[in-house]
Design an enzyme around this catalytic site. Structure first.
Site, PDB file in Angstrom:
ATOM      1  CG  ASP A 246      23.818  23.942  56.716  1.00  0.00           C
ATOM      2  OD1 ASP A 246      23.900  24.316  55.468  1.00  0.00           O
ATOM      3  OD2 ASP A 246      24.798  23.247  57.320  1.00  0.00           O
TER       4      ASP A 246
ATOM      5  CG  ASP B 194      24.800  19.378  52.881  1.00  0.00           C
ATOM      6  OD1 ASP B 194      23.521  19.511  52.159  1.00  0.00           O
ATOM      7  OD2 ASP B 194      26.169  20.564  51.761  1.00  0.00           O
TER       8      ASP B 194
END
Length: 289
Positions: free
Chosen positions: A39, A41
């Site tokens: 991922d 963020d």
């Protein structure tokens, strides 16, 4: 099949011993069936990529502080409702990429590269970057998986020397964005589905793959692979990771952790709304002038 080893005979450094054998064990063969999925963020980067992208656009006068305030409450309200009604993503689909409607692909690419170098690169988590590099050194492919526009993910992956990125895809007609999505938002279960599809195409063994995230929203992705790892986890993911025996890595500390968490939640939502509205205003102003 056994692997050969190189044996070098050298004079012993401490006496007249006839010789001693130094065995050079070759590195393990690359595992073409394994990959790592990160991922973006708050996992690969401090804060939200769309937040920093918006900051870069604001610095270039694509929207004003007044635009930001005006549309902030509406975007925050939408995000709260979307969280409470996670099954209904129709409104999210409509606004996700509206801010690039009418933009040329090459312009968005250029802006993403400039803003990464200015604002995002200094906010890459060094610890997460080292983990990604270890996967690369082991001969594994490393992919970013983000709800942000795939153009931003591709720039981050290219700058970090990773294999590639999967993200929310915008429709392009004649070299310009229409503002509509192709497929679904790369969010929640969609990330897991994308990884499964990529594994089928690339010949990956999901049981030999690893996924990394900070958010409980990515539990489907983390559960799809053989090994899930929580990085800078939110409270729900931390609890799940402990229950499932997943590794937990946290590169935040004290007050810094609190400050960094803000852009990934409310502030990211506020700025994303302002990006949509601000760029629409910018386009209208351009047409008028």
């Amino acid at each position: 099949m056994s692997r050969s080893r190189k044996v070098t005979l050298r004079a012993h450094p401490h006496g007249p011993t006839p010789g001693w054998a130094e065995v050079d064990t070759p590195p393990p063969a690359p595992d073409s069936t394994a990959a790592a999925f990160f991922d973006v963020d708050n996992t690969m980067m401090q804060g939200a990529s769309i937040y920093w992208f918006a900051r870069g656009l604001a610095a270039r006068n694509y929207f004003t502080t007044g635009d930001l305030i005006r549309f902030a409450w509406q975007q925050l309200r939408f995000r709260v409702l979307a969280t409470e009604r996670s099954g209904d993503m129709s409104q999210a689909r409509e606004v996700a990429l509206a801010f690039i409607e009418g933009w040329r692909v090459e312009d968005v690419q250029r802006l993403a590269e400039e803003i990464f170098d200015e604002l995002m690169a200094p906010r890459i988590w060094a610890g997460t970057r080292r983990i990604a590099q270890r996967h690369l050194d082991a001969g594994e492919r490393v992919w970013l998986v983000s709800a942000a526009p795939v153009e931003i993910g591709r720039v981050i992956a290219a700058r970090l020397g990773l294999t590639g990125a999967m993200g929310t895809v915008a429709e392009v007609v004649d070299g310009s964005y229409t503002g509509r999505l192709v497929g679904d938002l790369m969010h929640g279960p969609a990330k897991a589905e994308a990884i499964i599809q990529l594994a089928a195409v690339e010949g990956l063994d999901l049981s030999r793959c690893t996924a990394y995230s900070d958010s409980a929203n990515d539990l489907p992705m983390l559960s799809t692979v053989g090994r899930g790892v929580a990085i800078n986890p939110d409270a729900v993911l931390l609890r799940e990771a402990r229950q499932r025996g997943w590794e937990v890595r946290d590169f935040r500390s004290g007050r810094r952790a609190v400050k960094i968490a803000v852009p990934s939640t409310a502030a990211a939502g506020l700025v994303a709304g302002a990006v949509t509205a601000g760029l629409a205003l910018h386009r209208r102003r351009q047409r008028v002038s």
